[in-house]
Design an enzyme around this catalytic site. Structure first.
Site, PDB file in Angstrom:
ATOM      1  N   ARG A 122     -18.133  84.607 -41.852  1.00 20.62           N
ATOM      2  CA  ARG A 122     -18.423  83.224 -41.477  1.00 20.62           C
ATOM      3  C   ARG A 122     -17.745  82.287 -42.475  1.00 20.62           C
ATOM      4  O   ARG A 122     -17.480  82.646 -43.608  1.00 20.62           O
ATOM      5  CB  ARG A 122     -19.944  82.993 -41.453  1.00 20.62           C
ATOM      6  CG  ARG A 122     -20.623  83.725 -40.292  1.00 20.62           C
ATOM      7  CD  ARG A 122     -22.107  83.464 -40.239  1.00 20.62           C
ATOM      8  NE  ARG A 122     -22.386  82.045 -40.245  1.00 20.62           N
ATOM      9  CZ  ARG A 122     -23.062  81.414 -41.213  1.00 20.62           C
ATOM     10  NH1 ARG A 122     -23.535  82.090 -42.239  1.00 20.62           N
ATOM     11  NH2 ARG A 122     -23.270  80.122 -41.144  1.00 20.62           N
ATOM     12  N   LYS A 187     -27.292  91.525 -49.222  1.00 21.40           N
ATOM     13  CA  LYS A 187     -26.722  91.502 -47.869  1.00 21.40           C
ATOM     14  C   LYS A 187     -26.331  92.911 -47.408  1.00 21.40           C
ATOM     15  O   LYS A 187     -25.549  93.597 -48.063  1.00 21.40           O
ATOM     16  CB  LYS A 187     -25.505  90.583 -47.841  1.00 21.40           C
ATOM     17  CG  LYS A 187     -24.965  90.377 -46.446  1.00 21.40           C
ATOM     18  CD  LYS A 187     -24.358  89.010 -46.313  1.00 21.40           C
ATOM     19  CE  LYS A 187     -23.506  88.915 -45.065  1.00 21.40           C
ATOM     20  NZ  LYS A 187     -22.999  87.567 -44.836  1.00 21.40           N
ATOM     21  N   ARG A 322     -28.196  79.478 -49.842  1.00 24.64           N
ATOM     22  CA  ARG A 322     -28.308  80.442 -50.963  1.00 24.64           C
ATOM     23  C   ARG A 322     -29.687  80.333 -51.558  1.00 24.64           C
ATOM     24  O   ARG A 322     -30.266  79.248 -51.611  1.00 24.64           O
ATOM     25  CB  ARG A 322     -27.304  80.128 -52.068  1.00 24.64           C
ATOM     26  CG  ARG A 322     -25.924  79.923 -51.579  1.00 24.64           C
ATOM     27  CD  ARG A 322     -24.899  80.704 -52.373  1.00 24.64           C
ATOM     28  NE  ARG A 322     -23.602  80.496 -51.739  1.00 24.64           N
ATOM     29  CZ  ARG A 322     -22.587  79.890 -52.308  1.00 24.64           C
ATOM     30  NH1 ARG A 322     -22.683  79.494 -53.553  1.00 24.64           N
ATOM     31  NH2 ARG A 322     -21.456  79.713 -51.677  1.00 24.64           N
TER      32      ARG A 322
END
Ligand code: BTN
Length: 325
Positions: A122, A187, A322
């Site tokens: 992204r 992630k 974040r």
């Protein structure tokens, strides 16, 4: 990579093979085998060489195979997925399917690659895509309606991926808006949904997902955020063909519901998976950074953040979320 596939197929069992046997099997000289091995190492593959025994992959690889994936799909998914293309190497599976879409490609076409030379994340980021160790999968899906009706699709795909990974990897999976899949804050997988079409329809989406399965350390060092992979979480290397089938199965399940009912059918589930709600976050906007407390998503899928006592809503697209350090 294509020309090295025969060599890789032989080595994929994780056993030792002498240079001589490899040369005979491939119909090339030992020097040519050695050259190919060197090229594979350059791609990030760990290959052991032991005098007197030959060459061995550091761990076995189950190469992606169309039939293996197709055989593990339910009948209903098979009807919705008429075609699966697997490539040893592509620039990007999303880019491939966008070109396929432009050439009247069928809805439900899936595409996987062992390696992406220009994997896309992204916001113009690169998706680190070394050979044979992760999953890079895209699905083309056509809609009768226009792109405006696809608001929230990328969140819904996050729900589908979280379902697959919770069932087969760990219950500890959560989502970070809009659709990063996290395990304990790191992630594990990312989603890139690219939409195109006429304002009043039809339209299509290319749904791309990258799952870290067993990321080589050297490739992992180039990822600019905390990450993990399935091998680090479970201590086991899953079958990537089975994983691809589980993911496609969940994709077809949510897409059928999404076509009928849209995002509202998934809001509760997304909110249960929300890994950020209540946490202090930083939102990176094109013109600066704001800090606040994440408050989940509104009914349109926009992120809500409490900033100095004001609840603000942010639509997907140009913002990046974040956790505050
Ligand atoms: C993200 O930034 O989190 C999204 C990552 C999406 C990566 C996948 S890998 C398969 C597909 N092809 C691409 O080039 N990108 C997506």
């Amino acid at each position: 990579m294509k020309e090295h596939l025969a060599l890789l197929e032989t080595l994929s069992d994780g056993r030792f093979h002498s240079g001589e046997t490899l040369g005979e099997r491939l119909g090339v000289t030992r020097a040519a085998v050695w050259k190919q091995l060197r090229a594979l190492r350059k791609q990030g593959l760990a290959i052991h060489a032991v005098r007197g025994r030959g060459y061995q992959l550091a761990y076995p690889i189950d190469l992606l195979r169309v039939e293996d994936i197709f055989d593990q799909l339910s009948n209903s998914s098979r009807q919705l997925i008429p075609r699966i293309d697997v490539f040893p190497e592509l620039d990007s599976t999303n880019t491939y399917l966008k070109m396929h879409a432009a050439k009247e490609g069928l809805s439900g076409t899936a595409c996987l690659a062992e390696l992406q030379s220009a994997g896309r994340g992204r916001q113009g980021r690169t998706w680190v895509s070394p050979f044979g160790c992760n999953l890079y999968l895209s699905l083309l899906w056509r809609f009768d309606s226009g792109p405006g009706s696809l608001v929230g699709l990328s969140l819904v795909i996050g729900v589908a991926l979280a379902r697959a990974l919770r069932a087969h990897v760990s219950r500890d999976i959560g989502l970070k808006w809009p659709n990063d899949v996290l395990w304990q804050g790191q992630k594990l997988a990312g989603i890139l949904v690219e939409i195109a079409g006429e304002a009043i329809g039809p339209s299509y989406a290319v749904i791309g997902v990258g799952i870290n399965v067993r990321m080589p350390d050297a490739s992992g060092e180039t990822i600019g955020q905390p990450w993990t992979d399935i091998y680090r979480i479970t201590g086991r290397m899953p079958s990537r063909n089975a994983l691809a089938a589980f993911v496609l199965e969940e994709f077809t399940a949510v897409l059928r519901v999404f076509e009928q009912h849209g995002l509202p059918a998934f809001l509760d589930e997304w909110r249960e998976l929300d890994a950020m709600a209540g946490r202090t976050v930083q939102l990176h906007l094109p013109d600066g950074v704001i800090a606040g407390q994440a408050q989940g998503i509104d009914d349109k899928g926009a992120l809500m953040i409490l900033v100095e006592n004001e609840l603000r809503h942010f639509a997907s697209g140009e913002v990046s979320l974040r956790m505050s350090p």
